[in-house]
Write a protein that holds these residues in place. Structure first.
Motif, short mmCIF file in Angstrom:
data_model
loop_
_atom_site.label_atom_id
_atom_site.label_comp_id
_atom_site.label_asym_id
_atom_site.label_seq_id
_atom_site.Cartn_x
_atom_site.Cartn_y
_atom_site.Cartn_z
N LYS A 98 0.82 -1.21 0.00
CA LYS A 98 0.00 0.00 0.00
C LYS A 98 0.85 1.27 0.00
O LYS A 98 1.78 1.41 0.79
CB LYS A 98 -0.94 0.00 1.21
N ILE A 99 0.51 2.18 -0.90
CA ILE A 99 1.10 3.51 -0.93
C ILE A 99 -0.05 4.50 -0.82
O ILE A 99 -0.87 4.62 -1.75
CB ILE A 99 1.90 3.76 -2.22
N ASN A 100 -0.13 5.20 0.32
CA ASN A 100 -1.25 6.10 0.59
C ASN A 100 -2.56 5.32 0.46
O ASN A 100 -2.79 4.38 1.19
CB ASN A 100 -1.19 7.32 -0.33
N ASN A 101 -3.38 5.67 -0.54
CA ASN A 101 -4.68 5.01 -0.68
C ASN A 101 -4.73 4.07 -1.89
O ASN A 101 -5.81 3.74 -2.37
CB ASN A 101 -5.80 6.05 -0.81
N ARG A 102 -3.56 3.64 -2.36
CA ARG A 102 -3.52 2.73 -3.49
C ARG A 102 -2.83 1.43 -3.11
O ARG A 102 -1.85 1.42 -2.37
CB ARG A 102 -2.76 3.36 -4.67
N LYS A 157 -8.08 0.78 -4.94
CA LYS A 157 -8.31 1.85 -3.97
C LYS A 157 -8.49 1.26 -2.57
O LYS A 157 -9.30 0.36 -2.37
CB LYS A 157 -9.55 2.67 -4.35
N ARG A 183 -10.54 3.36 3.72
CA ARG A 183 -10.05 3.74 5.04
C ARG A 183 -11.18 4.36 5.86
O ARG A 183 -12.10 4.97 5.31
CB ARG A 183 -8.88 4.72 4.93
N GLY A 233 -8.10 6.85 9.34
CA GLY A 233 -7.07 6.55 8.35
C GLY A 233 -6.67 5.09 8.28
O GLY A 233 -5.76 4.74 7.54
#
Length: 433
Positions: free
Chosen positions: A190-194, A246, A249, A253
């Protein structure tokens, strides 16, 4: 290194505290789940055990002869962790080990993981291997066609999954058939929301060694199982990373996950995995499809991210296991006031205890379901309809609907606006007719 304590002919009271050493990379050893579990373990078993964390610079830079001493070792592999040094430390000091360190090498090779699953009769996806450029291993023949591949003569139709042989490589690809547009979904950590992205490329990778799996249609979810000992497993479901990439969250978060009740068969799978891989604390991934459960990955030492109940249960299981081990091996008297672990793991035998139902049958209580509805309110009268009149859109814009993606109109004057607009539309329609 275990100190002398008990006598063979007579039980002795608890002479000193058992020291638990946490030997892992700093980020893992001080993570929120680890801190919560160890805090609860000391709350419940602090009369008999204590713990400390191996400093990371000692693990990485000092010879094992300089590592701190402990009676019980909690150690697990992660990126940059010197697993070979930890194994040598165990051979030198001989502490009681929670997760078998030698067996953690098995978890680093997906071929070995699938072989162990197969040897233990655990359902897993049909698969084949492509080996390239590895010493002492011949390269594998792979023939690629538009909608399928052949690996050593075995056919895998699209969609299929391509995973690197090394379980530390999380770049997993899913290839789609031309009938749905082709291309591939590329998964990653996972990178941020991807967690994945779509690529129009349909050709498999030509460099490196991979395992190819038959795609299991699991309705867009996968199940994460966290086992602690043979008789305890916590399970959560999440949106599959290959669905649209996607990450869902919550307001804090955290990735959205949903509690899952495991079937009796799935609980047996958890037990088999713990015993087959020699990992007391062990996570693995399940795919549910066509009435079956398939294990697609075994992750080894891993904790639930946010669950107070899981932290308490894990602390009690590990604390009970450690205290019972030393009471037995040292012939020390088992503390009568020692907290008991969850009912699914009493540490007393190979089978979890059963309870008697009102009908007299023995059964395992899995959950209690209650359907509750208050009875002092009139049910809401709702109607949903699609509108196209510009005046509705103007009303939506007036109350900032385009910013919020919705509007809630509860005040009397707001409701009057809607009522008057509805009356006007009805009147216009009647005039038109």
């Amino acid at each position: 290194m275990a100190p002398k304590g008990g006598k063979e002919d007579k039980e002795e009271i608890w002479p000193y505290k058992i020291t638990i050493g946490i030997c892992a990379m700093h980020r893992k050893a001080t993570s929120k789940p680890m801190r919560a579990i160890m805090k609860k373990l000391i709350e419940c078993y602090g009369q008999w055990v204590d713990f400390f964390i191996f400093p990371e610079q000692v693990i990485l830079n000092e010879p094992i002869e300089n590592w701190p001493l402990c009676h019980c070792l909690v150690s697990f592999h992660s990126t940059e962790f010197p697993l070979e040094k930890a194994i040598a430390y165990v051979k030198l000091r001989k502490p009681y080990v929670i997760n078998n360190l030698d067996r953690q090498y098995d978890l680093l090779d997906r071929r070995t993981v699938f072989k162990i699953l197969s040897d233990n009769g655990i359902e897993h996806p049909r698969h084949g291997y492509v080996i390239r450029g590895r010493p002492n291993e011949p390269d594998t023949e792979l023939v690629e066609h538009p909608d399928h591949i052949e690996v050593n003569g075995e056919v895998f139709n699209k969609p299929f999954v391509e995973k690197p042989i090394s379980s530390e490589d999380h770049n997993v690809y899913i290839y789609y058939p031309s009938s749905v547009g082709g291309g591939s979904q590329r998964l990653f950590r996972k990178i941020n929301n991807r967690s994945s992205w779509y690529s129009p490329k349909s050709e498999v990778r030509k460099e490196g060694s991979y395992i190819y799996e038959e795609f299991i249609p699991a309705d867009g979810t996968d199940v994460k199982v966290y086992a602690v000992g043979p008789f305890y497993a916590h399970a959560e479901a999440r949106k599959a990373p290959g669905l649209d990439g996607k990450v869902e969250r919550d307001s804090d978060g955290k990735e959205v996950r949903y509690p899952v009740i495991l079937s009796n068969k799935e609980k047996q799978i958890a037990k088999k995995i713990v015993l087959a891989f020699g990992q007391t604390v062990c996570g693995f991934d399940l795919l549910r499809a066509n009435g079956k459960s398939y294990v697609c990955d075994v992750n080894g030492f891993s904790f639930v991210k946010t669950s107070t109940k899981y932290y308490e249960d894990t602390a009690k299981i590990l604390g009970n296991q450690i205290v019972r081990h030393y009471a037995k091996t040292k012939n020390w008297r088992l503390p009568p006031d020692m907290p008991q672990p969850p009912i699914l793991d009493l540490g007393l035998g190979d089978d979890p205890p059963m309870i008697t139902t009102p009908s007299g049958k023995l059964a395992e209580l899995r959950c209690v379901v209650a359907v509750i509805r208050h009875g002092d309110r009139t049910p809401k009268q709702k109607m949903k309809l699609v509108v196209t009149d510009e005046r509705f859109f103007a009303l939506f814009e007036k109350y900032d609907g385009y910013k919020k993606n919705e509007i809630k109109m509860k005040k009397p004057n707001q409701l009057m606006e809607v009522l008057e607009l509805a009356r006007a539309l009805v009147s216009e329609k009647q005039v038109g007719e």
